[in-house]
Design an enzyme around this catalytic site. Structure first.
Site, short mmCIF file in Angstrom:
data_model
loop_
_atom_site.label_atom_id
_atom_site.label_comp_id
_atom_site.label_asym_id
_atom_site.label_seq_id
_atom_site.Cartn_x
_atom_site.Cartn_y
_atom_site.Cartn_z
N ASP A 22 -8.65 -3.63 1.47
CA ASP A 22 -7.48 -4.47 1.27
C ASP A 22 -7.70 -5.91 1.73
O ASP A 22 -6.95 -6.79 1.37
CB ASP A 22 -6.29 -3.91 2.06
CG ASP A 22 -5.91 -2.54 1.58
OD1 ASP A 22 -6.09 -2.29 0.37
OD2 ASP A 22 -5.45 -1.73 2.40
N ASP A 38 -4.20 -1.63 4.99
CA ASP A 38 -4.82 -1.25 6.25
C ASP A 38 -6.33 -1.13 6.13
O ASP A 38 -7.05 -1.35 7.06
CB ASP A 38 -4.22 0.06 6.78
CG ASP A 38 -4.16 1.13 5.71
OD1 ASP A 38 -4.73 0.89 4.62
OD2 ASP A 38 -3.55 2.18 5.95
N ASP A 53 0.84 -1.16 0.00
CA ASP A 53 0.00 0.00 0.00
C ASP A 53 0.89 1.23 0.00
O ASP A 53 2.04 1.14 0.40
CB ASP A 53 -0.72 -0.02 1.35
CG ASP A 53 -2.18 0.17 1.18
OD1 ASP A 53 -2.65 0.09 0.05
OD2 ASP A 53 -2.83 0.39 2.22
#
Lengths: 285, 977
Positions: B675, B671, B330
Site C-alpha cells: 500500500d 497497512d 483497504d
C-alpha cells in the site's frame, strides 16, 4: 503551454468579453458593490461625525478638560537655538551672529511700548490680575497686562541693537510656556528665573545680569485665560545677559524657574520648568 | 531475474557454497536489508519549518523592515528605531513559531520511531551442509535457508521442499488468508506462483526449505519500498490555501503601498521618505500573529485527533483529512475485524446466523437442535487449532490461536456456543487423523465416543462442501438420519450458493459412527493407506466463515456518504468476498446494483446493460489492467460506489492517481507494504498503527492507532471543523489590520500626530489578539459539518475576497473609526482640537520646538505632547481591544446568530477577559511608560470605542440575519466567507 494558459487566464480575468466581466465582475455587479460601499462609508462617516460632534459639545471653550500633563510649564529660550540647543557664533564674523539679533528683533517687536500701550492694559504690579466670570456671565474679552520691551533694558535691543552679541556679552531671552489658569509664585511673591553653570563649567560662566531685575515674572501676568478670552495676552519675558563669559570654550548653562507651586518636571523632559543650552563665543578666526 | 529463477532446478551446487563465495556475494549485493529511505537531515526539516509557507511572508516583512531602517540610518542622524524593532520582532516570531512546529512534529516522529521493530532478525541457513543461525542481513543470493511456522521469511526464496507450509502474504498482497507453498511452479508471475515466498512475509505454519533468489532492495518488497520513496508528493491542501492567502495579502499590501507611495510623492515628500512609507505600509499588512495562531490551532486539533486515535505526522495533514472527498480504503483490518469468524450455519435444512459482532451483542440461534450438537462436535473434533496457553483471562474472541484462520474461527465459535473444546476433545480421544490437503480437499479424524460403554469409533470429516456431499448417503435432520434424496441435494445446493454468494468460505461437515463389528476397539487405522470407510457418511451441515466488518464501520461509511465523501474499497481479496463486505458495511448501499446484478435480474447478457444504470461496480484487478485512462476516469466519475478487487500495488497507485486527476482530494488507508506507494501518492495516507508495516507507516501522513475506519471519520470531522474555525480565526486577526494601518496612512496624508505606534501594533498582534484568535479553534460547528459536501479545493478557499471585503472593508473600517475617535477625544480633551491637528506633524515631531501652541493658546514642550501622543497610542490600542471583543463574538459564527450559537466556548470567554486584563496591565502597570511608552488612561477613555463595538455587533447580526433569510442572495454572494 502552462504559461500561455496562465497568461490567457490573467487577460480573461482583466476583461472577459464573453461574460462582459471586468476583474471578475460585470458592470452591474461592480455598480452594486461600489454603491454598497459608498452608502456604507457615508453612513460610517455620518456616524463618526455625530460622535465627534457630541464629543466636541462636552468641551469647554476656554479651558481644556485635562491639564495634568502641563503641571510643570515648559521653558524656552530665544533666540531659538539649533536642535542640539547650541548658540555658537564668532564675534569677528558678523553673519554668524547677525541672525540671532534679527531673530530677537522679530521676537520682541510685539513688545514695543507703543504696541503694548495701544492694546493692553496697565496693571497693578505684584498681584494676580484676576478677571473671573461671575457664574454664567462671561467676563469676556479679558484684558491683558502690558509687558513693555523697555523692561528688558540692556537686552531690549533699543540701546544696543545687537543685543550684546557683537562684544561677547550676548542676551538670551527666556519665557515660561503659557498654561491656562497657572499662577506661579514664590512665597507669595513673583517667581523668578535663575541661571547657573552645568557640570564643571562653574568658573566659565562669569557674571550674569537679569532683566527685569532678579529675573522675575511679575504676578500681574497671571493667570492666563486662554487665547479666546484673552486675545492680546503678552507673555512675560526674562532676559539674561552674560557679562564676562569665557570665550572660545563650550559653556553649558541651565536656567530654571523658582516657584514653589510648580512641581519639578520629569527627568526625561529637559524643558519642563527648566531649560539648558550651550553657549560658545569664538573670538578668533 | 525472478522469473528465470523460478524454473532453475539445480540447487545442489549452491547448497554447498563456501564462505568465500558468500562473502563475495555479500560484497557484491550488499546486506540483505531494505535501504532506509533517505531521511531528511534534522536541519533541513528545521529549515523547512523556518522558511516554509507563511513564514516567507514574515521574512519578507522583516527584510523590508531592516531595509527601511538601513535607509533611515544612512540618511538621518537620529533614525527612529521602530523599523529595526519591528524587523527583530518579526524575525523572532518566525523563529519561535518555527521551533514550536518543529518540536511538535519531532514529537510525532518520536512516536513513529517507537513503532519500529528493533529486534534483529535471525535466519537459519544451510551452508556447507551445516545449519547455521546467522543474522538475516548476512543472507546472500544462493543460500539455502529453512523456515518454519512463526518465522519471518528473510529474503525472497524459491521453495525447494515444503511440509504443510503456509505463508501470510497479507502485508504484500493484502490477502488475508495464508497461502500454501510448495516446490511446484504454478504460474509465471512470481507474485502468483506457489513456489516463491517473499521477504518480510510470515510463515504461518509448516516448514519449508528454499533457495534465496533475491536479497535486500532487489526483493519484491524492496522494489515496492523503492517505488514509494521515488514518488513525488504534492502540496497539502492547506499549504495551497496559505499560498493563496499570501497572494491576496501581498496583493492588498502592494496595492495600498504603491497607492500611498504615489500619493506621498504628490504631497511633496522626498523619494526616500516615500520609500520608507511604502515599506512601512507593506509591512503593516503582515499579520504578525497569524502564523503562530494557525500553528497553534493545527496543533490543538492534532492533539484532539490523537486522543481519538488519529496520530498526525505532519501538522498540515490535520486539515487535509477535512478536505478529503474520496477515501480509498483497504478491506482487511480496516473495514473488517481481520479475523475469520463463523457467520452462518446450515443444518436442519435451514440457514442459521451466528453472531459476528466484536462484543457478542448480536442475535443468537437455536442451539437446542440435536443436529447442531452433532455439527458442533465435528467442528470441535475435526479441528487442529487450539488456544495458546495462558489466556484464561482473555475473552474468547480475543485469544490467540495456533492454527489456520478457518479452524480458529470454528474453534472460537464452538468455544462460545458449547463450552470448552479442550474438554470435548479430552472426552473424545483422537485415534487417527488425515490432515487437509489440496487433492482430497477434506480433513478427517477418528475419535472414541464419549460414552465409555460404546466402543464404536466416531469418524468426523470436514472439507469442501461438494466433496463432502459426494461422500454422504444420508443427512441428519432434527437428529434423525434420513436418506439423501434429490430434494435434499437441491436444498444443499441452494444453501451452498447462497452462502458462497455472501462471500463466505463454506465448509461441509459430516460424520459416521463406524460399526463396531468392522472396526472393533483397538482397530489400527492407517491414514496413509486408508483402510477404513470414507464414504456413505452422514451429512450434518454447512458452516460458513467470513472476516466480518467492524461494528462501527457501517455507521462510519454512512457518515462519509452523508458528508459527500466517496468511499472506494480497494482490496487484494476476491471480488465476491469484497462485494459481500462492501454490501455489509454500506460501501455498496442497499438497493444499488452492479452491472452484473442488473444483468442477472433482467436475465440479459452483461454487455446489454447500460453501464450508466448501475451506480455500483466491482472491478477486478485483471480488468483494471486493460483499462485506458479515459475508461478509468469514466468509471470513477460515473459510479458512486466502487469496489476494486484483486488489485496489485501498482494498480492501487493508478486508482489514487485517477481520483486525483478528477480533482478529488484522496485519502488512502493501508497497512501492507504494497500500500505504501499509494499512501505516499495520496493527499493523505493513513497507515494502520497495529497491523501496519513499518514501510507503510513511513509513507503515511497519519496513523490510525486503533486500525478502525471509524476513526477516519472523526478525523474528517475534526479536519472540517478546523478549516471553518481557521477561517474565523483569520477573519478575526485580519480585521485589526485596518485599524493598524489607517493611522499611518492618515499620518502621511493629513499630517496628524501618529495615532498608533509600532509597539502598540505589536501588542495587539502578538498580545491581545492571540488568545481570542486561538480560542476560535475551540468553537463548535455551526451546523452538522458531516452533512455537507466536502469543500471544493478550487472554489472554497480558506481566505477569499469576501473574507477580505468583510474584514478589511467593513468591520475593519468601523474598528478604525473607533480607534480614531478615542484618539481625537484624548487630544481634544488635552487642548488639541482636530482642526489644530491637521498639518501639525512637522512641528509636533520637532524636538527643538518646545512651545507648540494648542487650540487654547497653551504651550507644550516636546516631551509633554509626546506623552499625550503615546497616551493616544494606548487609547487607540485599548479601543482596538474593545472593538475586537465584538469582532471575536461575531467571528464565532459565519451564518448563525450568536444567540443561536451561544457563548459556550469557555476558552473564548477566557480570551475576552485575558485580552482586557492584558490591555489594562499594559496601560496601568508602573514602568510601562518607560518600557513600552504606554500611559495610564482616564477611565472615560476606555468607553470611547464602545459605540463602535456595539455597532460592529449589530451590523454583523443584521448581515447574518439577511444572509439566513435570503439564501443565495446578494448578501450571501458578497459577504459569506
Amino acid at each position: 503551454m502552462a504559461k500561455d494558459g496562465e497568461k490567457g487566464d490573467w487577460k480573461e480575468f482583466l476583461w472577459n468579453p464573453r461574460t462582459r466581466e471586468f476583474l471578475g465582475r460585470t458592470a452591474s455587479s461592480w455598480g452594486l458593490i461600489l454603491l454598497f460601499y459608498l452608502v456604507f462609508y457615508i453612513f460610517l462617516a455620518g456616524l463618526f461625525a455625530l460622535t465627534m460632534y457630541v464629543m466636541l459639545q462636552t468641551l469647554d471653550d476656554h479651558k481644556p478638560t485635562w491639564q495634568d500633563r502641563l503641571a510643570t510649564p515648559g521653558m524656552v529660550i530665544r533666540p531659538k537655538a539649533n536642535e542640539a540647543l547650541e548658540i555658537v557664533y564668532n564675534i569677528t564674523e558678523t553673519e554668524s551672529w547677525d541672525m540671532y539679533a534679527q531673530a530677537l528683533d522679530k521676537f520682541l517687536s510685539p513688545y514695543n511700548d507703543s504696541v503694548q500701550a495701544e492694546k493692553n492694559h496697565e496693571c497693578i504690579p505684584n498681584q494676580h490680575f484676576m478677571q473671573e466670570d461671575s457664574g454664567d456671565v462671561k467676563n469676556n474679552p479679558k484684558r491683558s497686562c502690558q509687558f513693555n520691551r523697555t523692561v528688558l533694558d540692556e537686552c531690549s535691543g533699543i540701546n544696543d541693537r545687537y543685543y550684546g552679541y557683537h562684544d561677547g556679552k550676548p542676551c538670551i531671552i527666556i519665557k515660561l510656556n503659557r498654561v491656562i489658569g497657572l499662577m506661579p509664585e514664590m512665597d507669595g511673591r513673583a517667581p523668578y528665573v535663575t541661571c547657573g553653570p552645568k557640570k564643571e563649567d562653574t568658573d566659565k560662566i562669569g557674571e550674569l545680569a537679569y532683566f527685569p531685575p532678579n529675573g522675575t515674572f511679575n504676578l500681574m501676568y497671571y493667570p492666563y485665560y486662554g487665547k479666546k478670552a484673552q486675545v492680546n495676552y503678552s507673555q512675560p519675558l526674562v532676559a539674561i545677559k552674560f557679562l564676562n563669559i569665557t570665550a572660545n570654550q563650550d559653556v553649558n548653562i541651565e536656567c530654571k524657574i523658582n516657584a514653589n507651586n510648580i512641581p519639578r518636571g520629569s527627568e526625561r523632559d529637559k524643558f519642563a520648568g527648566r531649560v539648558s543650552f550651550k553657549l560658545r563665543i569664538n573670538t578668533r578666526k | 531475474f525472478i522469473s528465470k529463477a523460478l524454473h532453475y532446478t539445480n540447487p545442489k551446487v549452491l547448497q554447498r557454497q563456501g564462505n568465500n563465495k558468500t562473502n563475495k556475494y555479500l560484497i557484491r549485493d550488499g546486506p540483505n536489508a531494505l535501504t532506509p529511505p533517505p531521511t531528511t537531515p534534522e536541519w533541513v526539516k528545521f529549515c523547512r519549518q523556518l522558511f516554509g509557507g507563511f513564514s516567507i511572508l514574515l521574512w519578507t516583512g522583516a527584510i523590508l523592515c531592516f531595509l527601511a531602517y538601513a535607509i533611515q540610518a544612512a540618511t538621518e542622524d537620529d533614525p527612529a528605531g521602530d523599523n529595526l524593532y519591528l524587523g527583530i520582532v518579526l524575525t523572532a516570531v518566525v523563529v519561535i513559531t518555527g521551533c514550536f512546529s518543529y518540536f511538535q512534529e519531532a514529537k510525532s516522529s518520536k512516536i513513529m520511531e517507537s513503532f519500529k521493530n528493533m529486534v534483529p532478525q535471525q535466519a537459519l541457513v544451510i551452508r556447507e551442509g551445516e545449519k547455521v543461525q546467522i543474522n538475516a542481513e548476512e543472507v546472500v543470493a544462493g543460500d539455502l535457508i529453512e523456515v518454519k511456522g512463526g518465522d519471518r521469511i528473510p529474503a525472497d526464496i524459491r521453495v525447494v521442499s515444503a511440509h504443510g507450509c503456509k505463508v501470510d502474504n497479507s502485508s504484500l498482497t493484502g490477502e488475508s488468508e495464508p497461502q500454501s507453498r510448495s516446490p511446484d511452479c504454478t504460474h509465471d508471475n512470481p507474485l502468483e506462483t506457489r513456489n516463491v515466498a517473499f521477504f518480510s512475509t510470515n510463515c504461518v505454519e509448516g516448514t519449508a526449505r528454499g533457495l534465496v533468489i533475491c536479497t535486500g532492495d532487489r526483493t519484491v518488497m524492496g522494489r515496492i519500498a523503492t517505488l514509494t520513496s521515488g514518488l513525488e508528493t504534492g502540496k497539502t491542501p492547506i499549504a495551497k490555501e496559505i499560498e493563496h492567502f499570501i497572494h491576496i495579502i501581498t496583493g492588498v499590501a502592494v496595492f495600498l503601498g504603491v497607492t500611498f507611495f504615489i500619493l506621498a510623492i504628490i504631497l511633496g515628500y522626498t523619494w526616500l521618505e516615500a520609500v520608507i512609507f511604502l515599506i512601512g505600509i507593506i509591512v503593516a499588512n503582515v499579520p504578525e500573529g497569524l502564523l503562530a495562531t494557525v500553528t497553534v490551532c493545527l496543533t490543538l486539533t492534532a492533539k484532539r485527533m490523537a486522543k481519538k486515535n488519529c496520530l498526525v505526522k505532519n501538522l498540515e495533514a490535520v486539515e487535509t483529512l477535512g478536505s478529503t472527498s474520496t477515501i480509498c480504503s483497504d478491506k482487511t483490518g480496516t473495514l473488517t475485524q481481520n479475523r475469520m469468524t463463523v457467520a452462518h450455519m446450515w443444518f436442519d435444512n435451514q440457514i442459521h446466523e451466528a453472531d459476528t459482532t466484536e462484543d457478542q451483542s448480536g442475535a443468537s440461534f437455536d442451539k437446542s437442535s440435536v443436529t447442531w450438537q452433532g455439527l458442533s462436535r465435528i467442528a470441535a473434533l475435526c479441528n487442529r487449532a487450539q488456544f495458546k496457553a495462558g489466556q484464561d483471562s482473555v475473552t474468547i474472541l480475543k485469544r490467540d490461536v495456533a492454527g489456520d484462520a478457518s479452524e480458529s474461527a470454528l474453534l472460537k465459535c464452538i468455544e462460545l456456543c458449547c463450552g470448552s473444546v479442550r474438554a470435548m476433545r479430552d472426552k473424545n480421544k483422537k485415534v487417527a487423523e488425515i490432515p487437509f490437503n489440496s487433492t482430497n480437499k477434506y480433513q478427517l479424524s477418528v475419535h472414541e465416543t464419549e460414552d465409555p460403554n460404546d466402543n464404536r469409533y466416531l469418524l468426523v470429516m470436514k472439507g469442501a462442501p461438494e466433496r463432502i456431499l459426494d461422500r454422504c448417503s444420508t443427512i441428519l435432520l432434527q437428529g434423525k438420519e434420513q436418506p439423501m434424496d434429490e430434494e435434499m441435494k437441491e436444498a444443499f445446493q441452494n444453501a451452498y450458493m447462497e452462502l458462497g454468494g455472501l462471500g463466505e468460505r463454506v465448509l461441509g461437515f459430516c460424520h459416521v459412527l463406524l460399526p463396531e463389528d468392522q472396526y472393533p476397539k483397538g482397530f489400527a487405522f492407517d491414514t496413509d493407506d486408508v483402510n477404513f470407510q470414507t464414504d456413505n457418511l452422514c451429512f450434518v451441515g454447512l458452516m460458513s466463515m467470513i472476516d466480518p466488518p467492524r461494528a462501527a464501520v457501517p455507521d462510519a461509511v454512512g457518515k462519509c456518504r452523508s458528508a459527500g465523501i466517496k468511499v472506494i474499497m480497494v482490496t487484494g481479496d476476491h471480488p465476491i468476498t469484497a462485494k459481500a463486505i462492501a454490501k455489509g458495511v454500506g460501501i455498496i448501499s442497499e438497493g444499488n446494483e452492479t452491472v452484473e446484478d442488473i444483468a442477472a435480474r433482467l436475465n440479459i447478457p452483461v454487455s446489454q446493460v447500460n453501464p450508466r444504470d448501475a451506480k455500483a461496480c466491482v472491478i477486478h484487478g485483471t480488468d483494471l489492467k486493460d483499462l485506458s485512462q479515459d475508461q478509468m476516469d469514466d468509471i470513477l466519475r460515473n459510479h458512486t460506489e466502487i469496489v476494486f478487487a484483486r488489485t496489485s500495488p501498482q494498480q492501487k497507485l493508478i486508482i489514487v492517481e485517477g481520483c486525483q486527476r478528477l480533482g478529488a482530494i484522496v485519502a488512502v488507508t493501508g497497512d501492507g507494504v504494497n500500500d505504501s506507494p499509494a499512501l505516499k501518492k495520496a493527499d493523505i495516507g493513513v497507515a494502520m498503527g497495529i497491523s501496519g508495516s513499518d514501510v507503510s507507516k513511513q509513507a503515511a501522513d497519519m496513523i490510525l492507532l486503533d486500525d478502525n475506519f471509524a476513526s477516519i471519520v472523526t478525523g474528517v470531522e475534526e479536519g472540517r471543523l478546523i478549516f471553518d474555525n481557521l477561517k474565523k480565526s483569520i477573519a478575526y486577526t485580519l480585521t485589526s489590520n485596518i485599524p493598524e494601518i489607517t493611522p499611518f496612512l492618515f499620518f502621511i496624508i493629513v499630517n496628524i500626530p501618529l495615532p498608533l505606534g509600532t509597539i502598540t501594533i505589536l501588542c495587539i498582534d502578538l498580545g491581545t489578539d492571540m488568545v481570542p484568535a486561538i480560542s476560535l479553534a475551540y468553537e463548535a460547528a455551526e451546523s452538522d459539518i458531516m452533512k455537507r459536501q466536502p469543500r471544493n479545493p478550487f472554489r472554497d478557499k480558506l481566505v477569499n475576497e469576501r473574507l477580505i471585503s468583510i474584514a478589511y472593508g467593513q468591520i475593519g473600517m468601523i474598528q478604525a473609526l473607533g480607534g480614531f475617535f478615542a484618539y481625537f477625544v484624548i487630544l481634544a480633551e488635552n487642548g488639541f482640537l482636530p482642526s489644530r491637528l491637521v498639518g501639525i506633524r512637522l512641528e509636533w515631531d520637532d524636538r527643538s520646538t518646545n512651545d507648540l501652541e494648542d487650540t487654547y493658546g497653551q504651550q507644550w514642550t516636546y516631551e509633554q505632547r509626546k506623552i499625550v501622543e503615546f497616551t493616544c497610542h494606548t487609547a487607540f490600542f485599548v479601543s482596538i481591544v474593545v472593538v475586537q471583543w465584538a469582532d471575536v463574538i461575531i467571528c464565532k459564527t459565519r451564518r448563525n446568530s450568536v444567540f443561536q450559537q451561544g457563548m459556550k466556548n469557555k476558552i473564548l470567554i477566557f480570551g475576552l477577559f485575558e485580552e482586557t486584563a492584558l490591555a489594562a496591565f499594559l496601560s496601568y502597570c508602573p514602568g510601562m511608560d518607560v518600557a513600552l511608552r504606554m500611559f495610564p488612561l482616564k477611565p472615560s477613555w476606555w468607553f470611547c470605542a464602545f459605540p463602535y463595538s456595539f455597532l460592529i455587533f449589530v451590523y454583523d447580526e443584521v448581515r447574518k440575519l439577511i444572509l439566513r433569510r435570503n439564501p443565495g442572495g446578494w448578501v450571501e454572494r458578497e459577504t459569506y466567507y
